[in-house]
Design an enzyme around this catalytic site. Structure first.
Site, PDB file in Angstrom:
ATOM      1  N   CYS A 145      -3.468  -4.810   2.771  1.00  0.00           N
ATOM      2  CA  CYS A 145      -2.523  -5.189   1.720  1.00  0.00           C
ATOM      3  C   CYS A 145      -1.673  -3.999   1.293  1.00  0.00           C
ATOM      4  O   CYS A 145      -2.091  -3.199   0.456  1.00  0.00           O
ATOM      5  CB  CYS A 145      -3.289  -5.747   0.527  1.00  0.00           C
ATOM      6  SG  CYS A 145      -2.224  -6.195  -0.845  1.00  0.00           S
TER       7      CYS A 145
ATOM      8  N   CYS B 219      -0.727  -3.797  -2.420  1.00  0.00           N
ATOM      9  CA  CYS B 219      -1.790  -3.307  -3.318  1.00  0.00           C
ATOM     10  C   CYS B 219      -1.883  -1.784  -3.250  1.00  0.00           C
ATOM     11  O   CYS B 219      -2.184  -1.135  -4.243  1.00  0.00           O
ATOM     12  CB  CYS B 219      -3.150  -3.871  -2.923  1.00  0.00           C
ATOM     13  SG  CYS B 219      -3.158  -5.614  -2.531  1.00  0.00           S
ATOM     14  N   ASP B 220      -1.651  -1.210  -2.076  1.00  0.00           N
ATOM     15  CA  ASP B 220      -2.024   0.181  -1.855  1.00  0.00           C
ATOM     16  C   ASP B 220      -0.880   1.135  -1.508  1.00  0.00           C
ATOM     17  O   ASP B 220      -1.088   2.343  -1.445  1.00  0.00           O
ATOM     18  CB  ASP B 220      -3.058   0.257  -0.707  1.00  0.00           C
ATOM     19  CG  ASP B 220      -4.333  -0.485  -1.075  1.00  0.00           C
ATOM     20  OD1 ASP B 220      -4.605  -0.596  -2.283  1.00  0.00           O
ATOM     21  OD2 ASP B 220      -5.035  -0.955  -0.171  1.00  0.00           O
TER      22      ASP B 220
END
Ligand code: NDP
Length: 307
Positions: A131, A134-135
């Site tokens: 993801c 997300c990161d």
């Protein structure tokens, strides 16, 4: 006993929830581990009709959820752990308890696939991620690798390039699978380097507890080489979340729930299916939502005919 239990809280489950709730069926929606589904991990969704300037994935999902709740759907942040579709009423187990329903809508979606190389699992969350949204922020000024050649991989590579200094795409063939528009965006991005015919032999860094690189294998010559990266993103498709339905519903060879006939009916009358769990072709938020609507209407008609 409930009229309907909806298993899954993505676009399919929430839309089925809206339709069932508006039909006064008071559905219970089991949202699973990731309420809102995979769109919670997306940035702007530009292809959902009605949003000419795009809409944030999480914003879209929160809206669908609220809309279902407004009409009386009950949301539960639990994952179904077992089902018994052998007789009516159907039984669904979640959070240690079992509830019964006259009809069930299955909308559990799919899960990002792993590569299956030796150190991938151990380094998951320590530099390996599926993801980017997300990161990506953690990779400001760093180097990352993205595996895959589909729309998702190219989209994530493009997003990562806004943070990272360099993005290396590892593509197992010498062509992308992604749409032309997405290909153009990536091919014109100076920060993205593409390595064709490249397989991943392993992710490096397990000895120090964080990703330090990857060992690559030339798909044609078998020659091994290494690259140094701080982040590693395998973006190589999805597997259907159908394990609890095995032996209960007819699945296809790849594990997707099989639809029977032209509606959302499954091999068990009274159990309906919607979204990515039954769709390896389109896999769009709009098609999942459309199927959720169909499943909601199918469940309603079924309950009217089989009171
Ligand atoms: P896809 O199945 O389209 O692509 C998977 C990619 O991963 C392919 O390039 C495939 O290679 C590669 N791959 C699979 N397994 C491995 C492996 N073990 N090692 C290396 N590479 C591997 O999945 P996506 O998740 O990208 O997309 C799913 C669907 O969602 C598609 O229909 C896509 O169009 C859509 N989508 C649309 C978006 C948008 O419109 N904005 C964004 C994201 C997805 P190969 O080609 O060789 O099989």
């Amino acid at each position: 006993m409930r009229d309907v239990i909806i298993i899954g809280g993505g676009p399919a489950g929430y839309t089925a929830g809206i339709y069932c709730a508006r039909a006064r069926l008071f559905p219970l929606v089991l949202e699973g581990d990731l309420a809102g589904g995979l769109l919670m991990q997306t940035t702007t969704v530009e292809n959902f009709p009605g949003f000419p300037d795009g809409v944030d994935g999480p914003e879209l999902m929160v809206g669908m959820r609220k809309q279902a709740e407004r009409f009386g759907a009950k949301m539960v942040a639990e994952k179904a752990t077992a089902v018994d579709f052998s007789a009516r009423p159907f039984k669904v187990t979640f959070g240690g308890e079992t509830e019964e329903a006259r009809a069930v809508i299955v909308a559990t979606g799919s899960t990002p696939r792993r590569l299956g190389v030796p150190s991938e699992e151990a380094l998951y969350g320590h530099g390996v991620s599926s993801c980017a949204i997300c990161d990506a922020f953690f990779y400001r000024g760093k180097r990352v690798a993205v595996v895959g050649g589909g729309d998702a991989a190219l989209e994530e590579a493009d997003l990562l390039s806004r943070f990272a200094d360099k993005v290396i795409m590892l593509v197992r063939r010498d062509v992308f699978r992604a749409s032309k528009a997405m290909q153009e965006r990536v091919l014109n991005n100076e920060k993205i380097e593409i390595r064709w015919n490249t397989l991943v032999d392993d992710v490096l860094g397990a000895d120090v507890g964080r990703v330090t690189g990857a060992r690559l294998k030339d798909a044609k010559t078998g020659e091994l080489s290494e690259i140094a990266v701080d982040g590693f993103f395998p973006i190589v498709g999805h597997d259907p979340n159908s394990e609890i339905f095995r032996g209960q519903l007819e699945l296809d060879e790849a594990g997707y729930v099989r639809r029977v006939g032209e509606t959302t009916a499954t091999s068990v009358p009274g159990v309906f299916v919607a979204g990515d769990i039954a769709d390896h072709r389109y896999r769009q938020a709009i098609t999942a939502a459309g199927a959720g609507c169909q499943a909601g209407l199918d469940a309603l008609h079924y309950l009217e005919e089989n009171p």
